[in-house]
Design a protein around this motif. Structure first.
Motif, PDB file in Angstrom:
ATOM      1  N   LYS A 263       1.398 -12.392  -9.689  1.00  0.00           N
ATOM      2  CA  LYS A 263       2.067 -11.875 -10.999  1.00  0.00           C
ATOM      3  C   LYS A 263       1.705 -10.033 -10.246  1.00  0.00           C
ATOM      4  O   LYS A 263       2.431 -10.052 -10.170  1.00  0.00           O
ATOM      5  N   ASP A 264       0.554 -10.529  -9.943  1.00  0.00           N
ATOM      6  CA  ASP A 264       0.583  -8.969  -9.476  1.00  0.00           C
ATOM      7  C   ASP A 264       0.736  -9.248  -7.733  1.00  0.00           C
ATOM      8  O   ASP A 264       0.597  -7.769  -6.793  1.00  0.00           O
ATOM      9  N   TYR A 265       0.813  -9.785  -7.042  1.00  0.00           N
ATOM     10  CA  TYR A 265       1.441  -9.951  -5.721  1.00  0.00           C
ATOM     11  C   TYR A 265       3.220 -10.567  -4.634  1.00  0.00           C
ATOM     12  O   TYR A 265       3.438 -10.069  -4.452  1.00  0.00           O
ATOM     13  N   ARG A 266       3.606 -11.076  -6.189  1.00  0.00           N
ATOM     14  CA  ARG A 266       4.564 -11.013  -6.572  1.00  0.00           C
ATOM     15  C   ARG A 266       5.793 -10.225  -5.625  1.00  0.00           C
ATOM     16  O   ARG A 266       6.580 -10.729  -4.822  1.00  0.00           O
ATOM     17  N   THR A 267       5.479  -8.651  -5.854  1.00  0.00           N
ATOM     18  CA  THR A 267       6.553  -7.751  -5.388  1.00  0.00           C
ATOM     19  C   THR A 267       5.818  -7.809  -4.366  1.00  0.00           C
ATOM     20  O   THR A 267       7.035  -5.922  -3.464  1.00  0.00           O
ATOM     21  N   MET A 268       5.069  -7.872  -3.156  1.00  0.00           N
ATOM     22  CA  MET A 268       4.668  -7.006  -2.504  1.00  0.00           C
ATOM     23  C   MET A 268       5.438  -8.048  -1.066  1.00  0.00           C
ATOM     24  O   MET A 268       5.069  -9.094  -1.078  1.00  0.00           O
ATOM     25  N   PRO A 269       6.048  -6.771   0.020  1.00  0.00           N
ATOM     26  CA  PRO A 269       6.560  -7.156   0.895  1.00  0.00           C
ATOM     27  C   PRO A 269       5.892  -7.907   2.579  1.00  0.00           C
ATOM     28  O   PRO A 269       4.539  -7.403   2.026  1.00  0.00           O
TER      29      PRO A 269
ATOM     30  N   MET B 117      18.622  -8.038  -3.658  1.00  0.00           N
ATOM     31  CA  MET B 117      16.509  -7.799  -3.556  1.00  0.00           C
ATOM     32  C   MET B 117      15.929  -8.525  -1.971  1.00  0.00           C
ATOM     33  O   MET B 117      16.626  -9.146  -1.411  1.00  0.00           O
ATOM     34  N   THR B 118      15.115  -8.205  -0.977  1.00  0.00           N
ATOM     35  CA  THR B 118      14.306  -8.202  -0.062  1.00  0.00           C
ATOM     36  C   THR B 118      14.180  -9.579  -0.297  1.00  0.00           C
ATOM     37  O   THR B 118      13.807  -9.863  -1.515  1.00  0.00           O
ATOM     38  N   ARG B 119      13.545  -9.780   1.225  1.00  0.00           N
ATOM     39  CA  ARG B 119      13.582 -11.311   1.273  1.00  0.00           C
ATOM     40  C   ARG B 119      12.157 -11.445   0.561  1.00  0.00           C
ATOM     41  O   ARG B 119      11.005 -11.263   1.079  1.00  0.00           O
ATOM     42  N   GLN B 120      11.426 -12.186  -0.883  1.00  0.00           N
ATOM     43  CA  GLN B 120      10.935 -12.297  -1.300  1.00  0.00           C
ATOM     44  C   GLN B 120      10.793 -13.706  -1.062  1.00  0.00           C
ATOM     45  O   GLN B 120      10.755 -14.858  -1.236  1.00  0.00           O
ATOM     46  N   HIS B 121       8.729 -13.537  -0.543  1.00  0.00           N
ATOM     47  CA  HIS B 121       8.177 -14.712  -0.657  1.00  0.00           C
ATOM     48  C   HIS B 121       7.560 -15.593  -0.953  1.00  0.00           C
ATOM     49  O   HIS B 121       6.213 -15.850  -1.359  1.00  0.00           O
ATOM     50  N   LYS B 122       8.568 -16.401  -2.338  1.00  0.00           N
ATOM     51  CA  LYS B 122       7.905 -16.782  -2.766  1.00  0.00           C
ATOM     52  C   LYS B 122       7.934 -18.552  -2.826  1.00  0.00           C
ATOM     53  O   LYS B 122       9.032 -18.904  -1.969  1.00  0.00           O
ATOM     54  N   LEU B 123       7.430 -19.757  -3.244  1.00  0.00           N
ATOM     55  CA  LEU B 123       7.006 -21.003  -3.306  1.00  0.00           C
ATOM     56  C   LEU B 123       6.756 -20.956  -3.994  1.00  0.00           C
ATOM     57  O   LEU B 123       5.751 -22.661  -3.603  1.00  0.00           O
ATOM     58  N   PHE B 124       7.082 -21.882  -4.881  1.00  0.00           N
ATOM     59  CA  PHE B 124       7.074 -22.574  -6.439  1.00  0.00           C
ATOM     60  C   PHE B 124       8.638 -23.617  -5.571  1.00  0.00           C
ATOM     61  O   PHE B 124       8.588 -24.183  -7.378  1.00  0.00           O
TER      62      PHE B 124
ATOM     63  N   GLY C 231     -12.198   3.853   4.538  1.00  0.00           N
ATOM     64  CA  GLY C 231     -10.909   5.277   3.155  1.00  0.00           C
ATOM     65  C   GLY C 231      -9.590   5.218   3.413  1.00  0.00           C
ATOM     66  O   GLY C 231      -8.576   5.502   2.513  1.00  0.00           O
ATOM     67  N   LYS C 232      -9.192   4.939   4.606  1.00  0.00           N
ATOM     68  CA  LYS C 232      -7.735   4.743   5.246  1.00  0.00           C
ATOM     69  C   LYS C 232      -6.632   3.831   4.162  1.00  0.00           C
ATOM     70  O   LYS C 232      -6.429   3.872   3.992  1.00  0.00           O
ATOM     71  N   ASP C 233      -8.085   2.128   3.877  1.00  0.00           N
ATOM     72  CA  ASP C 233      -7.700   1.553   3.590  1.00  0.00           C
ATOM     73  C   ASP C 233      -7.031   1.761   2.128  1.00  0.00           C
ATOM     74  O   ASP C 233      -6.137   1.231   1.181  1.00  0.00           O
ATOM     75  N   ILE C 234      -7.533   2.645   2.181  1.00  0.00           N
ATOM     76  CA  ILE C 234      -8.396   3.028   0.169  1.00  0.00           C
ATOM     77  C   ILE C 234      -6.779   3.928  -0.264  1.00  0.00           C
ATOM     78  O   ILE C 234      -5.809   3.436  -1.469  1.00  0.00           O
ATOM     79  N   ASN C 235      -6.509   4.767   0.498  1.00  0.00           N
ATOM     80  CA  ASN C 235      -5.526   5.249   0.394  1.00  0.00           C
ATOM     81  C   ASN C 235      -4.113   5.140   0.494  1.00  0.00           C
ATOM     82  O   ASN C 235      -3.193   5.214   0.352  1.00  0.00           O
ATOM     83  N   ASN C 236      -3.640   3.847   1.633  1.00  0.00           N
ATOM     84  CA  ASN C 236      -2.500   2.945   1.675  1.00  0.00           C
ATOM     85  C   ASN C 236      -2.540   2.578   0.266  1.00  0.00           C
ATOM     86  O   ASN C 236      -1.121   1.794   0.189  1.00  0.00           O
ATOM     87  N   ALA C 237      -3.850   1.721  -0.088  1.00  0.00           N
ATOM     88  CA  ALA C 237      -3.420   0.998  -1.173  1.00  0.00           C
ATOM     89  C   ALA C 237      -3.150   1.768  -2.457  1.00  0.00           C
ATOM     90  O   ALA C 237      -2.353   1.593  -3.598  1.00  0.00           O
ATOM     91  N   LEU C 238      -3.764   3.124  -3.066  1.00  0.00           N
ATOM     92  CA  LEU C 238      -3.362   3.821  -3.545  1.00  0.00           C
ATOM     93  C   LEU C 238      -1.841   4.340  -3.664  1.00  0.00           C
ATOM     94  O   LEU C 238      -1.182   5.085  -4.802  1.00  0.00           O
ATOM     95  N   VAL C 239      -1.248   4.077  -2.714  1.00  0.00           N
ATOM     96  CA  VAL C 239       0.331   4.757  -2.987  1.00  0.00           C
ATOM     97  C   VAL C 239       1.538   2.694  -2.710  1.00  0.00           C
ATOM     98  O   VAL C 239       2.112   3.182  -2.731  1.00  0.00           O
ATOM     99  N   GLU C 240       0.402   1.842  -2.688  1.00  0.00           N
ATOM    100  CA  GLU C 240       1.462   0.754  -2.733  1.00  0.00           C
ATOM    101  C   GLU C 240       1.719   0.599  -4.724  1.00  0.00           C
ATOM    102  O   GLU C 240       1.026   1.341  -5.387  1.00  0.00           O
ATOM    103  N   THR C 241       2.950   0.334  -4.982  1.00  0.00           N
ATOM    104  CA  THR C 241       3.459   0.009  -6.158  1.00  0.00           C
ATOM    105  C   THR C 241       3.029  -1.179  -6.664  1.00  0.00           C
ATOM    106  O   THR C 241       3.763  -1.602  -8.244  1.00  0.00           O
ATOM    107  N   GLY C 242       2.163  -1.987  -6.616  1.00  0.00           N
ATOM    108  CA  GLY C 242       1.505  -3.197  -7.411  1.00  0.00           C
ATOM    109  C   GLY C 242       1.142  -2.904  -8.784  1.00  0.00           C
ATOM    110  O   GLY C 242       0.250  -1.685  -8.467  1.00  0.00           O
ATOM    111  N   ALA C 243       0.922  -2.985  -9.510  1.00  0.00           N
ATOM    112  CA  ALA C 243       0.328  -2.549 -10.455  1.00  0.00           C
ATOM    113  C   ALA C 243      -1.451  -2.834 -10.685  1.00  0.00           C
ATOM    114  O   ALA C 243      -1.672  -2.276 -11.927  1.00  0.00           O
ATOM    115  N   ASP C 244      -1.633  -3.740  -9.828  1.00  0.00           N
ATOM    116  CA  ASP C 244      -3.621  -3.621 -10.089  1.00  0.00           C
ATOM    117  C   ASP C 244      -3.414  -3.303  -8.908  1.00  0.00           C
ATOM    118  O   ASP C 244      -3.239  -3.250  -7.415  1.00  0.00           O
TER     119      ASP C 244
END
Length: 157
Positions: free
Chosen positions: A136-142, A1-8, A99-112
Motif C-alpha cells: 500500500k505504501d509503494y503502490r502509487t510510486m511511479p 491513470m498512468t501505467r502503474q506496475h501492479k503484479l497481482f 542529504g539530497k536523497d532525504i530532501n528528494n524523499a520529503l517531496v515524494e507523495t507517498g504516505a510513509d
C-alpha cells in the motif's frame, strides 16, 4: 491513470516490459527474513529465492541495515548481528543515502516518509522492482514494479 506496475493479476514483469535486473528489497522483508522466526518464513523464502537468481543485482539501503541492527539488538548478540550484516553485505549492494536523497524523499507523495526514502534510493540505482510487505505504501510510486515476498517467483529468471 498512468501505467502503474501492479503484479497481482496474471501478468509477469516481463509482460509489462520490466527487466527486473535491479531488485530493491525493503527493510521489512530483511528484518523478517533474517529473523529465524517461523512467523516470517515467507520473507526468508523470498530472500533465498532472490539469492538463487543469476544475472540480477540485489540492493538494500544503509537505512535498512541500521533499522535491522536496531531491531535485532534486543534479542541478538553483537556477534550474531555482525554475522547477519556481513552476510547481507556479501549478497546485496548496500546503497548509501545522502542529504539530497532525504530532501528528494520529503517531496515524494507517498504516505510513509521512510518508504519515500527507500523509493528514492531504489530509483537512484535504477531498480525497477521493489520487494516489500508494504504494498500500500509503494503502490502509487511511479516507475517501479511492487512484489510481495510471496509473489517473488513471478520475477523472470
Amino acid at each position: 491513470m498512468t501505467r502503474q506496475h501492479k503484479l497481482f493479476g496474471p501478468r509477469s514483469a516481463s509482460q509489462l516490459g520490466l527487466s527486473g535486473n535491479h531488485i530493491f528489497v525493503d527493510t521489512n522483508v530483511l528484518v523478517g527474513g533474517c529473523s529465524g522466526n517461523a512467523r516470517f518464513q515467507k520473507d526468508a523464502d523470498c530472500l533465498h529465492y532472490l539469492y538463487s537468481l543469476t544475472g540480477k543485482r540485489l540492493y538494500i539501503s544503509t537505512l535498512s541495515v541500521a533499522q535491522l541492527i536496531s531491531t535485532y539488538q534486543k534479542k541478538h548478540t553483537n556477534e550474531e548481528i555482525t554475522a547477519i550484516v556481513r552476510d547481507l553485505q556479501h549478497r546485496f549492494t548496500v546503497i548509501d543515502f545522502t542529504g539530497k536523497d532525504i530532501n528528494n524523499a520529503l517531496v515524494e507523495t507517498g504516505a510513509d516518509i521512510e518508504d519515500n526514502v527507500q523509493y528514492v534510493l531504489a530509483r537512484k540505482q535504477k531498480c525497477r522492482v521493489v520487494i516489500t510487505n508494504n504494498y500500500k505504501d509503494y503502490r502509487t510510486m511511479p516507475g517501479i514494479q511492487v512484489f510481495r515476498p510471496s509473489e517473488v517467483r513471478r520475477l523472470p529468471r
